[in-house]
Design an enzyme around this catalytic site. Structure first.
Site, PDB file in Angstrom:
ATOM      1  N   HIS A 100      21.994  52.569   3.493  1.00 18.96           N
ATOM      2  CA  HIS A 100      21.763  53.940   3.938  1.00 18.96           C
ATOM      3  C   HIS A 100      22.507  54.211   5.235  1.00 18.96           C
ATOM      4  O   HIS A 100      22.729  53.302   6.035  1.00 18.96           O
ATOM      5  CB  HIS A 100      20.272  54.237   4.111  1.00 18.96           C
ATOM      6  CG  HIS A 100      19.587  53.311   5.064  1.00 18.96           C
ATOM      7  ND1 HIS A 100      19.186  52.035   4.724  1.00 18.96           N
ATOM      8  CD2 HIS A 100      19.243  53.464   6.368  1.00 18.96           C
ATOM      9  CE1 HIS A 100      18.629  51.458   5.761  1.00 18.96           C
ATOM     10  NE2 HIS A 100      18.657  52.297   6.777  1.00 18.96           N
ATOM     11  N   HIS A 160      22.403  56.742   8.606  1.00 16.86           N
ATOM     12  CA  HIS A 160      21.620  57.691   9.401  1.00 16.86           C
ATOM     13  C   HIS A 160      22.549  58.786   9.934  1.00 16.86           C
ATOM     14  O   HIS A 160      23.617  58.486  10.484  1.00 16.86           O
ATOM     15  CB  HIS A 160      20.998  57.012  10.625  1.00 16.86           C
ATOM     16  CG  HIS A 160      20.002  55.939  10.312  1.00 16.86           C
ATOM     17  ND1 HIS A 160      18.643  56.143  10.406  1.00 16.86           N
ATOM     18  CD2 HIS A 160      20.153  54.647   9.920  1.00 16.86           C
ATOM     19  CE1 HIS A 160      18.002  55.023  10.102  1.00 16.86           C
ATOM     20  NE2 HIS A 160      18.907  54.096   9.799  1.00 16.86           N
TER      21      HIS A 160
HETATM   22  P1  AMP Z   1      17.041  50.983   9.154  1.00 19.73           P
HETATM   23  O1  AMP Z   1      16.449  50.455  10.413  1.00 19.73           O
HETATM   24  O2  AMP Z   1      18.474  51.376   9.299  1.00 19.73           O
HETATM   25  O3  AMP Z   1      16.780  50.084   7.968  1.00 19.73           O
HETATM   26  O4  AMP Z   1      16.290  52.364   8.923  1.00 19.73           O
HETATM   27  C1  AMP Z   1      15.321  52.574   7.936  1.00 19.73           C
HETATM   28  C2  AMP Z   1      14.834  53.987   8.092  1.00 19.73           C
HETATM   29  O5  AMP Z   1      14.117  54.360   6.930  1.00 19.73           O
HETATM   30  C3  AMP Z   1      13.902  54.216   9.281  1.00 19.73           C
HETATM   31  O6  AMP Z   1      14.476  55.177  10.174  1.00 19.73           O
HETATM   32  C4  AMP Z   1      12.620  54.728   8.634  1.00 19.73           C
HETATM   33  O7  AMP Z   1      11.987  55.725   9.396  1.00 19.73           O
HETATM   34  C5  AMP Z   1      13.117  55.266   7.297  1.00 19.73           C
HETATM   35  N1  AMP Z   1      12.130  55.299   6.239  1.00 19.73           N
HETATM   36  C6  AMP Z   1      11.357  54.279   5.800  1.00 19.73           C
HETATM   37  N2  AMP Z   1      10.583  54.687   4.773  1.00 19.73           N
HETATM   38  C7  AMP Z   1      10.886  55.981   4.538  1.00 19.73           C
HETATM   39  C8  AMP Z   1      10.432  56.984   3.600  1.00 19.73           C
HETATM   40  N3  AMP Z   1       9.480  56.702   2.685  1.00 19.73           N
HETATM   41  N4  AMP Z   1      10.967  58.216   3.670  1.00 19.73           N
HETATM   42  C9  AMP Z   1      11.915  58.498   4.589  1.00 19.73           C
HETATM   43  N5  AMP Z   1      12.392  57.620   5.491  1.00 19.73           N
HETATM   44  C10 AMP Z   1      11.881  56.380   5.476  1.00 19.73           C
END
Ligand code: AMP
Length: 135
Positions: free
Chosen positions: A98, A100
């Site tokens: 993903h 951001h």
């Molecule tokens: P990372 O640290 O790059 O793996 O970021 C993972 C991101 O996913 C975090 O910013 C979380 O807030 C987001 N996240 C986790 N679960 C969900 C969800 N169900 N819906 C939307 N965002 C999510």
């Protein structure tokens, strides 16, 4: 194990979806660093950038630009960060690729990615050579 993002793709978990096509999905981050903080995912459950085939690298980049353009038009931030974490050491928590998109406003201090360090020309030459050997 099925990732939380795969469950969103399948419709098993809710999300505030912004854009979707065959290969990618964009939705709001549930714990936003800023208003409009968005995630762009590759639909196939692959952990990181190095796992993506070229068509997914291209598709996620195009969706990231498309959604960033919409965020800028809608929210008129002063700037935005594109952040993509690979590995726990880099802060990755969800091991499903993903990107951001984090809108930024002057003085918001919501994201600080690194502390500038120092390196000699020799240090830079050595590390450049190490990397170039693998390109
Ligand atoms: P990372 O640290 O790059 O793996 O970021 C993972 C991101 O996913 C975090 O910013 C979380 O807030 C987001 N996240 C986790 N679960 C969900 C969800 N169900 N819906 C939307 N965002 C999510």
């Amino acid at each position: 194990m099925t990732s939380v993002f795969t469950r969103i793709v399948r419709g098993e978990l809710p999300a505030f979806k912004l854009y979707e096509d065959d290969l990618t999905l964009a939705f709001l981050d549930i714990n936003p660093a800023a208003r409009g903080h968005t995630l762009v995912i590759a639909k196939p459950e692959l952990p990181g950038l190095l796992d993506l085939p070229p068509e997914l690298v291209a598709a996620t980049a195009l969706t990231t630009q498309r959604v960033a353009r919409a965020i800028v038009a809608a929210l008129q931030p002063d700037g935005f960060n594109i952040i993509q974490n690979n590995g726990a050491a880099a802060g990755q928590v969800v091991f499903h690729f993903h990107v951001h998109i984090i809108p930024r406003w002057d003085g918001d201090r919501s994201v600080k990615l690194w502390r500038p360090g120092t390196a000699t020309a020799d240090d830079l030459q050595v590390v450049a050579s190490e990397i170039i050997a693998h390109i």
